[in-house]
Design a protein around this motif. Structure first.
Motif, mmCIF file in Angstrom:
data_model
loop_
_atom_site.group_PDB
_atom_site.id
_atom_site.type_symbol
_atom_site.label_atom_id
_atom_site.label_comp_id
_atom_site.label_asym_id
_atom_site.label_seq_id
_atom_site.Cartn_x
_atom_site.Cartn_y
_atom_site.Cartn_z
ATOM 1 N N ALA A 45 1.663 -3.349 -3.009
ATOM 2 C CA ALA A 45 1.868 -3.978 -4.318
ATOM 3 C C ALA A 45 0.630 -4.758 -4.739
ATOM 4 C CB ALA A 45 3.093 -4.879 -4.270
ATOM 5 N N ARG A 46 -0.007 -5.444 -3.772
ATOM 6 C CA ARG A 46 -1.208 -6.230 -4.100
ATOM 7 C C ARG A 46 -2.335 -5.321 -4.578
ATOM 8 N NH1 ARG A 46 -1.362 -10.309 0.528
ATOM 9 N NH2 ARG A 46 -0.086 -11.940 -0.359
ATOM 10 N N GLN A 47 -2.519 -4.217 -3.867
ATOM 11 C CA GLN A 47 -3.650 -3.341 -4.204
ATOM 12 C C GLN A 47 -3.401 -2.482 -5.436
ATOM 13 O OE1 GLN A 47 -4.402 -1.278 -0.532
ATOM 14 N NE2 GLN A 47 -4.905 -3.202 0.462
ATOM 15 N N GLU A 48 -2.140 -2.048 -5.631
ATOM 16 C CA GLU A 48 -1.911 -1.059 -6.692
ATOM 17 C C GLU A 48 -0.941 -1.512 -7.780
ATOM 18 O OE1 GLU A 48 -1.369 2.884 -4.563
ATOM 19 O OE2 GLU A 48 -1.858 1.499 -2.949
ATOM 20 N N GLY A 49 -0.412 -2.732 -7.633
ATOM 21 C CA GLY A 49 0.534 -3.231 -8.645
ATOM 22 C C GLY A 49 1.946 -2.731 -8.350
ATOM 23 N N LEU A 50 2.924 -3.291 -9.100
ATOM 24 C CA LEU A 50 4.324 -2.981 -8.813
ATOM 25 C C LEU A 50 4.698 -1.528 -9.139
ATOM 26 C CD1 LEU A 50 6.169 -6.242 -9.924
ATOM 27 C CD2 LEU A 50 5.743 -5.419 -7.600
ATOM 28 N N GLY A 51 3.888 -0.910 -9.990
ATOM 29 C CA GLY A 51 4.133 0.492 -10.371
ATOM 30 C C GLY A 51 4.112 1.423 -9.169
ATOM 31 N N VAL A 52 3.497 0.990 -8.089
ATOM 32 C CA VAL A 52 3.395 1.821 -6.887
ATOM 33 C C VAL A 52 4.787 2.195 -6.349
ATOM 34 C CG1 VAL A 52 3.254 -0.069 -5.186
ATOM 35 C CG2 VAL A 52 2.093 2.087 -4.736
ATOM 36 N N PHE A 53 5.759 1.303 -6.575
ATOM 37 C CA PHE A 53 7.106 1.548 -6.045
ATOM 38 C C PHE A 53 7.870 2.618 -6.824
ATOM 39 C CE2 PHE A 53 6.375 -2.956 -4.648
ATOM 40 C CZ PHE A 53 6.244 -2.634 -3.298
ATOM 41 N N PHE A 54 7.300 3.065 -7.920
ATOM 42 C CA PHE A 54 8.003 4.074 -8.720
ATOM 43 C C PHE A 54 7.250 5.394 -8.750
ATOM 44 C CE2 PHE A 54 9.389 -0.086 -9.935
ATOM 45 C CZ PHE A 54 10.755 0.069 -9.734
ATOM 46 N N ARG A 55 6.288 5.537 -7.832
ATOM 47 C CA ARG A 55 5.542 6.797 -7.765
ATOM 48 C C ARG A 55 6.461 7.931 -7.360
ATOM 49 N NH1 ARG A 55 -0.139 5.482 -5.314
ATOM 50 N NH2 ARG A 55 -0.770 4.382 -7.174
#
Ligand SMILES: CN(C)C(=N)NCCC[C@H](N)C(=O)O
Length: 264
Positions: free
Chosen positions: A226-236
């Motif tokens: 989440a720190r490196q890629e933002g919260l959007g990472v969880f919806f990939r």
């Protein structure tokens, strides 16, 4: 212990995966082309899921699959039975899922002519290499994240299916094929929407052994992603997971219900 739910789960899982295969092939860029590995894995895992779910409901409510239309179980019982099925299927799924994720992530060398051959030549070679390099425990890398992903989301899966069937079916009657298709499809979508954040984390943990990338645990993997890629990472992968989930689970539930009905 009634066994027909396990057999119906195996057959319906195999039918569902035939439908989902084009999506998996797109996701894996051709590395997962054959059908034998998915049939041996996903169909068996689906058999464990449906067999355990139905037998857990039998233990909780003392009703067989056939009796449950006249005496519907409570949603709490459906949820507990779904979570039980999800928990046990996750352990059967773990080694197969690890192999799938490892093959899925080695698409580069194939894409470029003249580049070195891929690290894994296929599912069996991949399993043997992991076993040699990391021992039997290596095959269960990420199993904890997989269990966390599947236990609650399979509870949600069966509750959604039951709830939708009951909305469109008069009391005591068997849901129509159309209802089963729609309820199964939406159960698939709902469960995958809930599962996607942990699916992302699970895949990262499964790749960690290969990339020499060490996470201190699940939480560390979540926080650093989440720190490196933002919260959007969880919806990939959410869109492709959902697009695949509807047809796969519509057909899985339809064939499961029809098989059990025809076996009486
Ligand atoms: C992790 N989640 C959400 C699930 N396993 N959901 C149940 C769907 C099972 C089906 N074989 C499929 O692959 O969609």
């Amino acid at each position: 212990m009634p066994a027909e739910e396990f057999v119906a789960g195996w057959i319906s899982g195999a039918l569902g995966l035939v439908l989902g295969h084009p999506f998996d092939t797109v996701k894996l860029l051709g590395f997962f082309k054959g059908m034998s590995f998915p049939i041996a894995s996903i169909a068996v895992v689906n058999s464990v899921l449906f067999g355990v779910y139905s037998n857990a409901l039998l233990a909780l409510t003392a009703t067989s699959h056939q009796e449950r239309r006249a005496q519907p179980p409570s949603y709490t019982h459906v949820f507990i039975a779904g979570c039980t099925g999800g928990f046990l299927q996750a352990y059967c799924l773990a080694p197969f899922d690890l192999i799938k994720v490892r093959l899925q992530n080695q698409t580069e060398p194939r894409a470029k002519p003249g580049s070195p051959p891929p690290r894994y030549r296929g599912p069996v070679h991949c399993a043997a290499s992991i076993f040699q390099a990391e021992g039997p425990r290596g095959l269960f890398r990420g199993a904890w994240a997989l269990t966390l992903r599947d236990t609650p989301t399979l509870g949600i899966y069966f509750v959604t299916y039951e709830w939708l069937c009951r909305q469109f079916t008069p009391d005591g009657q068997t849901p129509s094929s159309g209802t089963v298709l729609v309820a199964g499809g939406f159960a698939g979508i709902t469960s995958w929407v809930a599962a996607t954040p942990l699916d992302v984390i699970k895949s990262r943990m499964q790749m960690a052994g290969l990339k020499q990338r060490a996470y201190r645990g699940l939480l560390d993997c979540m926080v650093s992603s989440a720190r490196q890629e933002g919260l959007g990472v969880f919806f990939r992968g959410l869109t492709i997971n959902s697009a695949r989930a509807f047809p796969v689970n519509a057909v899985t539930f339809l064939s499961y219900e029809h098989l059990l009905l025809s076996w009486g």
